[in-house]
Scaffold this motif. Structure first.
Motif, short mmCIF file in Angstrom:
data_model
loop_
_atom_site.label_atom_id
_atom_site.label_comp_id
_atom_site.label_asym_id
_atom_site.label_seq_id
_atom_site.Cartn_x
_atom_site.Cartn_y
_atom_site.Cartn_z
N UNK B 37 59.76 61.85 59.03
CA UNK B 37 59.59 63.17 59.62
C UNK B 37 58.40 63.93 59.00
N UNK B 171 61.81 71.75 66.53
CA UNK B 171 62.91 71.60 65.57
C UNK B 171 63.11 70.15 65.14
N UNK B 174 62.26 69.34 61.60
CA UNK B 174 63.10 69.80 60.50
C UNK B 174 64.14 68.75 60.14
N UNK B 175 64.66 68.67 58.94
CA UNK B 175 64.26 69.45 57.77
C UNK B 175 62.97 68.92 57.15
N UNK B 178 62.85 66.70 53.36
CA UNK B 178 64.27 66.54 53.04
C UNK B 178 64.47 65.59 51.87
N UNK B 179 63.68 64.52 51.83
CA UNK B 179 63.87 63.52 50.79
C UNK B 179 62.87 63.69 49.65
N UNK B 245 63.34 58.82 65.07
CA UNK B 245 63.80 57.44 65.28
C UNK B 245 62.89 56.74 66.28
N UNK B 246 62.69 57.40 67.42
CA UNK B 246 61.95 56.72 68.47
C UNK B 246 60.47 56.58 68.10
N UNK B 249 60.28 53.56 66.15
CA UNK B 249 60.57 52.31 66.83
C UNK B 249 59.52 51.96 67.85
N UNK B 256 53.87 56.21 74.08
CA UNK B 256 55.25 56.48 74.50
C UNK B 256 55.45 57.98 74.72
N UNK B 259 53.96 59.01 77.97
CA UNK B 259 54.75 58.59 79.13
C UNK B 259 55.82 59.60 79.48
N UNK B 260 56.14 60.49 78.54
CA UNK B 260 57.16 61.51 78.80
C UNK B 260 56.64 62.64 79.69
#
Lengths: 399, 373
Positions: B37, B171, B174-175, B178-179, B245-246, B249, B256, B259-260
């Protein structure tokens, strides 16, 4: 020298003009929708619905059907998609399909691995509706025709689309949202669910379209709730709107509240905004959901003078409270009956209190079940229709 | 034949070359996946390191303005040693040119031409590249100048359309942190340093060709900052559209994301435009590496580089296909082998050594003069 240039140009012509990937319009058939059922001998049965272009053009339209179905069985959708020419004549193009229907059987057994193909294939885009059918095989949904939109996939797609715009009865879930929810520790996936009323056998003939009261219709049924990849239950359609509202995705809706004994009033909501604040209080997750709505009064059955500021404020309050109850009811069902966080409260917690969320993310659904969720609806009624005081007020005065 | 001596590029052209070169394949394959992120933060931090790296390169060039890396190595190490190092660099440049082209060929085959043989595409692409390089770096500079507005406009339009169709959800970022900084550190070392920032080593060929060397440092640093901001913005866009995630991947995240786009029932399915933009960037990047390699051959064999352009161009086209038998192998080499064994020594190691020698020599020279006085 000139000959060399000429030779070079010829080479360029040969290598650029012969495109390997061309597909002329008269060599292809456009697929409008897919249905996935459990196969008898293999894992899946794939049904494709394709357009019959001649029947869609008013000039060439005859008595033939607007769409045709093909079914094949196999273990992967990817292979079946290219094998359809066992039945069909032309190359099938999947880029314009509008729906993918899954039978409930498939969903209950969690056989959704097929989704990987839809995500990875270059032709298929993330703009089709992804639905589960409740009472019949998925294939039957594509059989049922409808006079205004003769291709059933288009009918269902538009039905869902309009429903989400007008009332909020479709969760507006695309395949990518479904997969994102599967992967997210703070959310469980859902999908729209439809069912067929009447007789699907009669619904698949053209004569279905000749009747005023049709033999079979596809209707929206609500939400299909998943636990991971497994379908575990349904929610009736009245909860779908509340789901959308909690996602901050509700566009427009109409709500009804009681104004006195068996007298009702309705408001049209034209704007909504939802804010969720998440925190932990002594190991109990706490959520504050603030929902701001804006709308207009559409009807009132009580003989009330509404050109009165106080009356307006009272009505706003009544609407807000009634709506608040509805939303709380939806959340309660999910917390108590399903114990599944379909709303993504966990994602809010992840964003706002990551350290605490990290500890509980593997059993987030249990945390959700015990969460303390406080919903606060504030409705602002901005105006009424073309009439200020309803005629009921005059009638009351005359009596 | 053209004479190599008169060919000059302007500072603006240099700026554009650096910019397009660095965003070139970074927008195709997506970078800084380790930081998930917070990838955009990692890119911003890596930009600072990128500035230091490019300052190192301009420092080396300032040893003798107007000569390229190979000549300077020749003067410092002696001709025999520098010939070996130059051959290593030459191979490296051709290899990276083939890698960059492969990245893009994979994208084309996956999204646009599933049935067309990859050989045809890569040979056609290389014909265009070697033609430009045959005409000389000036032509490449002007080509980049022509491409620049299209790339900027189309990238902006992509972002605007994504915004307009409501796909950008901030959003999803966020966060933040985080790590902590560990994933960011993992993304920067050695991944982000080598690609795209360290690859600027080949741009020293073009820095040597500018007519006002005294401004090169300023312009290069400016270009690196512009690149960093652009890449970081693109990362923000692709994460906020696809989610973490996407976007991890996805084989080609920006594609990608594009394409949205579905906006006003009218502007949709515009991913070929994004591929077009990527193609322009890739074209510059492959050309620059190809030119760098040819210059190395020119130094080693003392023959004008144009003699090599056609045969070597075809070899690069061939090696685009031969370097890896499938996409996974290609990416695995790119993530594990190349950064450690190629990028680090050749982008950081040898240049640092050169800079140190130059620094010491400068000191000695100065010291000598003061002693004599």
């Amino acid at each position: 020298m000139n000959k060399a240039i000429l030779l070079f140009l010829c080479l360029v012509l040969v290598s650029t003009a012969g495109c390997w990937d061309q597909a002329e319009l008269d060599d292809i058939t456009v697929v409008s929708g897919l249905a996935i059922d459990k196969g008898k001998e293999h894992k899946y049965q794939l049904t494709t619905e394709v357009f019959n272009v001649t029947a869609l053009d008013p000039e060439t339209r005859g008595t033939e059907t607007a769409s045709i179905l093909f079914s094949l069985e196999g273990n992967t959708i990817a292979e079946l998609a290219k094998k359809m020419n066992v039945i069909a004549t032309r190359k099938l193009i999947y880029s314009h399909m509008r729906v993918v229907v899954m039978s409930k059987e498939i969903a209950q057994e969690g056989l959704l691995e097929a989704l990987d193909f839809f995500e990875a294939d270059r032709e298929i885009r993330n703009d089709f509706s992804f639905i589960v059918v409740e009472n019949v095989p998925a294939k039957d949904v594509l059989k049922i025709n409808y006079p205004i939109q003769q291709v059933s996939s288009l009918k269902i797609h538009e039905q869902l689309d309009t429903m989400v715009k007008e009332w909020g009865g479709d969760p507006d879930i695309r395949m990518k949202d479904f997969i994102a929810a599967l992967l997210s520790p703070g959310r469980e996936p859902i999908a729209a669910e439809v069912k067929v009323i009447g007789s699907p056998e009669k619904g698949k003939t053209r004569s279905n379209m000749e009747k005023v009261e049709m033999d079979a219709l596809v209707i929206l049924d609500g939400l299909a709730i998943f636990n991971g990849m497994k379908h575990v239950g349904e929610l009736p359609i009245k909860h779908v709107r509340n789901f959308l509202l909690l996602q901050d995705k509700l566009r427009r809706t109409s709500i009804t509240a009681m104004c006195s004994e068996d007298k009702w009033m309705a408001a049209r909501i034209t704007n909504s905004k939802t804010r969720v604040r998440a925190r932990y209080d002594n190991d109990v997750p706490k959520f504050n959901v603030a929902i701001d709505l804006e709308g207009r009064l559409e009807t009132i059955q009580c003989p009330m003078e509404i050109v009165d500021l106080q009356a307006y404020l009272d009505m706003e309050k009544q609407f807000s409270e009634a709506f608040e109850k509805e939303i709380e009811e939806t959340i309660r069902i999910l917390q108590e009956d399903f114990q599944l966080d379909i709303f993504g409260f966990g994602e809010h917690m992840e964003r706002q209190n990551y350290q605490h969320f990290k500890e509980v993310k593997d059993e987030w659904n249990e945390e959700f079940a015990k969460a303390d969720i406080d919903v606060n609806v504030t409705l602002k009624l901005r105006r009424t229709g073309l009439i200020n005081d309803p005629f009921l007020v005059e009638m009351e005065e005359e009596e | 034949m053209y004479s190599a001596m008169v060919e000059k590029i302007s500072l603006l052209q240099l700026f554009i070359l650096i910019f397009l070169f660095q965003i070139g394949s970074a927008v195709v394959v997506g970078i800084a996946g380790e930081a998930e992120r917070d990838a955009w933060i990692a890119i911003l931090i890596a930009t600072v390191i990128g500035i230091i790296i490019i300052r190192l390169y301009t420092y080396i060039l300032s040893y003798q303005p107007g000569t390229n890396l190979f000549d300077i190595m020749g003067q410092l190490f002696g001709r025999n040693a520098s010939m070996i190092i130059s051959l290593v660099y030459t191979t490296y440049f051709f290899y990276i040119a083939a890698r960059v082209l492969r990245d893009f060929m994979e994208l084309l085959i996956t999204d646009l031409f599933p049935n067309t043989p990859i050989e045809v595409l890569s040979i056609l692409f290389m014909i265009a590249v070697l033609y430009v390089i045959y005409l000389g770096p000036e032509v490449l500079g002007r080509t980049a100048e022509t491409f620049f507005p299209y790339i900027i406009i189309f990238l902006l339009l992509t972002a605007i359309f994504l915004l307009a169709s409501g796909d950008i959800k901030m959003h999803r970022l966020q966060p933040i942190l985080a790590e902590g900084f560990t994933p960011i550190h993992d993304a920067i070392f050695p991944g982000l340093i080598g690609f795209p920032f360290g690859e600027a080593i080949v741009l020293t060929m073009f820095m040597a060709l500018t007519n006002k060397f005294q401004h090169v440092t300023k312009v290069s640093i400016g270009a690196v900052i512009a690149t960093g901001l652009t890449l970081s913005t693109i990362k923000i866009v692709s994460i906020s559209v696809l989610g973490t995630e996407l976007s991890e991947r996805a084989t080609f995240p920006l594609l990608t994301a594009a394409r949205e786009i579905a906006f006003a029932d009218f502007i949709e399915r515009i991913d070929p435009i994004v591929i077009f933009v990527m193609m322009l960037g890739i074209f510059i990047k492959v050309s620059v590496f190809f030119f760098g390699g040819l210059k190395g051959l020119e130094y080693v064999f003392q023959v004008p580089y144009r003699y090599f352009s056609i045969p070597i161009g075809m070899i690069v086209a061939l090696f685009t296909i031969l370097i890896a038998s499938n996409y996974t192998e290609h990416i695995e080499e790119g993530l594990q082998f190349v950064p450690l064994y190629l990028h680090m020594p050749l982008q950081i190691g040898i240049p640092t050594l050169l800079a140190m020698i130059i620094f010491i020599k400068g000191k000695q020279k100065k010291g000598g003069i003061t002693n004599a006085e």
